[in-house]
Design a protein around this motif. Structure first.
Motif, short mmCIF file in Angstrom:
data_model
loop_
_atom_site.label_atom_id
_atom_site.label_comp_id
_atom_site.label_asym_id
_atom_site.label_seq_id
_atom_site.Cartn_x
_atom_site.Cartn_y
_atom_site.Cartn_z
N UNK A 245 17.67 -15.78 -30.74
CA UNK A 245 17.65 -14.38 -30.31
C UNK A 245 17.38 -14.26 -28.81
N UNK A 246 17.48 -15.36 -28.08
CA UNK A 246 17.12 -15.34 -26.66
C UNK A 246 17.98 -14.38 -25.85
N UNK A 247 19.23 -14.19 -26.24
CA UNK A 247 20.16 -13.42 -25.41
C UNK A 247 20.16 -11.93 -25.73
N UNK A 248 19.30 -11.47 -26.65
CA UNK A 248 19.24 -10.04 -26.94
C UNK A 248 18.72 -9.32 -25.69
N UNK A 249 19.49 -8.39 -25.14
CA UNK A 249 19.15 -7.84 -23.82
C UNK A 249 18.20 -6.64 -23.85
N UNK A 250 17.81 -6.16 -25.02
CA UNK A 250 17.05 -4.92 -25.07
C UNK A 250 15.77 -5.00 -24.24
N UNK A 251 15.52 -4.03 -23.37
CA UNK A 251 14.32 -4.06 -22.52
C UNK A 251 13.01 -4.13 -23.31
N UNK A 252 12.98 -3.51 -24.49
CA UNK A 252 11.75 -3.53 -25.29
C UNK A 252 11.44 -4.94 -25.79
N UNK B 159 16.04 -22.90 -33.25
CA UNK B 159 15.07 -21.80 -33.33
C UNK B 159 13.76 -22.16 -32.63
N UNK B 160 13.45 -23.45 -32.56
CA UNK B 160 12.26 -23.87 -31.83
C UNK B 160 12.45 -23.69 -30.34
N UNK B 161 13.68 -23.94 -29.85
CA UNK B 161 13.97 -23.64 -28.45
C UNK B 161 13.80 -22.15 -28.17
N UNK B 162 14.17 -21.33 -29.14
CA UNK B 162 14.02 -19.88 -29.00
C UNK B 162 12.55 -19.50 -28.88
N UNK B 163 11.72 -20.03 -29.77
CA UNK B 163 10.30 -19.72 -29.72
C UNK B 163 9.67 -20.17 -28.40
N UNK B 164 10.09 -21.34 -27.92
CA UNK B 164 9.60 -21.83 -26.63
C UNK B 164 10.02 -20.89 -25.51
N UNK C 25 4.32 -9.57 -39.78
CA UNK C 25 5.52 -10.27 -39.32
C UNK C 25 5.78 -9.99 -37.84
N UNK C 26 6.26 -11.02 -37.15
CA UNK C 26 6.69 -10.89 -35.76
C UNK C 26 8.20 -11.06 -35.64
N UNK C 27 8.73 -12.09 -36.28
CA UNK C 27 10.18 -12.27 -36.46
C UNK C 27 10.39 -12.47 -37.95
N UNK C 28 11.36 -11.75 -38.51
CA UNK C 28 11.51 -11.74 -39.98
C UNK C 28 12.99 -11.67 -40.33
N UNK C 29 13.64 -12.83 -40.35
CA UNK C 29 15.07 -12.90 -40.59
C UNK C 29 15.34 -13.09 -42.08
#
Length: 410
Positions: A19-26, A69-74, A314-318
């Motif tokens: 999800x790294x590329x999601x651009x939403x400012x929030x 997904x571990x790269x994403x969390x990092x 939950x923080x991320x819940x896919x």
């Protein structure tokens, strides 16, 4: 040691997608908060399909993720992970080995999984920003015995697995019901051999013949009331408390972590036994206690000047929409807790930043589209913090709320 150390804790991260590329400012604001801390911690709610392979050991609640997904969390800011949870063994020992391999490759501070019982029982310690930090991470199940790490013994090889805090549920019944259950057991000829067969692949439970009856996988306890209770394996708890004490004596700021699914019928209620475990961890030297499992935000308690986060939800819940039961808005809401520690790991302040997975407008989307946590603002932030504040007030904690942020000062 730095005079001030900031540690961020979040809800659990059941992550399947990059999800790294999601651009939403929030979402960018959430990342900014995580990176603002010296160390950010979450529970990686899953297992990695990697070089060791593995096979599904569950039915419809099975899940595994690719190493990316571990790269994403990092990348979004996490440096510390708990790996102890009900999905950690979804690919068996092979998945445990792959998860450890990929987590270690990315240099996360982690705990909760090990290649055998000796490894999984030790606190994991690292130096971050000049501060020694340690994690002791436990899982209370329920889960089969074979998901927990074991040492080699006699003709049995060692087993990679999860760090266990043994918890077993008892169904409490009154005297009359207990006698009826005993009569039913005897009339149908249900014996200890039947109990052993029904308990496989686990060993049969140890029962007090005067006060407990086991039928299939249910254990009934003689009581003055009807209800449910949880029995804690004192050997497991003592082993984990010893790890906390050893790490604390070494000067580490110790995070004690527990994942479990022994929830109350009302998800917002904290079972009494959880508070008992949390306080014993703090008495043993933990600087904080963090728990996940119940899929909603539960209150915070402060004990001896140290925080107990009973469930950060939950923080991320896919998850998938098909046949999902996770539709309540509260399942998608939580807070990021930014905890500031001073000298001697003394807690100075906690700021609480509410988040909504997928954002407020995303709650109308299919569950598959709710991919990233967004910082909540205005009415949504006030609503989440108000509920959290009211619940925590019952445990004696005053959560101030100002401009969409909760504050607890010490």
């Amino acid at each position: 040691m730095n005079d001030r150390f900031k540690l961020a804790v979040t809800g659990q991260s059941l992550i399947k997608h990059d999800i790294r590329d999601i651009p939403d400012p929030a979402f960018r604001e959430v990342q900014r908060l995580l990176r603002q801390a010296d160390l950010s911690f979450t529970n990686f709610e899953g297992t990695i399909l990697g070089s060791h392979g593995g096979w599904p050991l569950k039915g419809s609640f099975f899940g595994c993720s690719d190493p990316i997904v571990l790269d994403t969390l990092r990348a979004i800011g996490f440096g510390a992970l708990s790996l102890s949870n009900n999905h950690a063994f979804d690919l068996g020992p092979s998945g445990v080995l792959s998860t450890l391999e990929e987590v270690e490759r990315r240099d996360f501070l982690h705990a909760g999984l090990g290649r055998d019982h000796s490894e999984v029982s030790r606190a994991t310690t690292g130096s971050i920003g000049g501060r020694r930090v340690a994690i002791v991470a436990m899982d209370g199940g329920p889960g089969p015995d074979f998901m927990y790490a074991a040492n080699a013994d006699g003709n049995r090889p060692g087993r990679p697995g999860v760090n266990r805090l043994g918890l077993t549920q008892r169904i409490e019944v009154d005297e009359a019901a207990f006698e009826q259950l005993a009569a039913i057991r005897d009339r149908v000829g249900y014996t200890a051999i039947d109990l052993a067969n029904d308990s496989q692949p686990d060993d049969r439970p140890h029962l007090d013949p005067e006060t407990e009856i086991g039928i299939a996988r249910a254990v009934f306890s003689r009581s003055e009331r009807f209800g449910r209770s949880v029995r804690i394996d004192e050997d497991d708890l003592a082993r984990n408390l010893a790890s906390i004490t050893a790490a604390s004596a070494d000067g580490s700021l110790v995070i004690a972590y527990l994942h479990h699914h022994h929830w109350a019928s009302d998800w917002y209620q904290v079972p009494d036994w959880v508070g008992g475990v949390a306080k014993r961890c703090i008495d043993a030297g933990a600087a904080m206690f963090v728990s996940h499992g119940a899929p909603v935000l539960q209150p915070i308690e402060v004990y001896r000047g140290r925080p107990i986060f009973y469930s950060l939800g939950n923080f991320i819940f896919h998850v998938r929409s098909e046949k999902s039961t996770w539709t309540a808005p509260e399942v998608w809401e939580s807070v990021i807790g930014l905890c500031s520690f001073g000298e001697d790991n003394r807690l100075l302040e906690i700021t609480l930043h509410p988040v909504i997975i997928g954002g407020e407008h995303g709650l109308a989307d299919r569950l598959e589209q709710r991919l990233a946590p967004h910082l909540a603002t205005r009415e949504s932030a006030e609503r989440i913090l108000r509920r959290f504040s009211e619940q925590s007030a019952r445990l004696g904690v005053d959560v101030g709320v100002s401009d969409g942020v909760g504050v607890i000062r010490f």
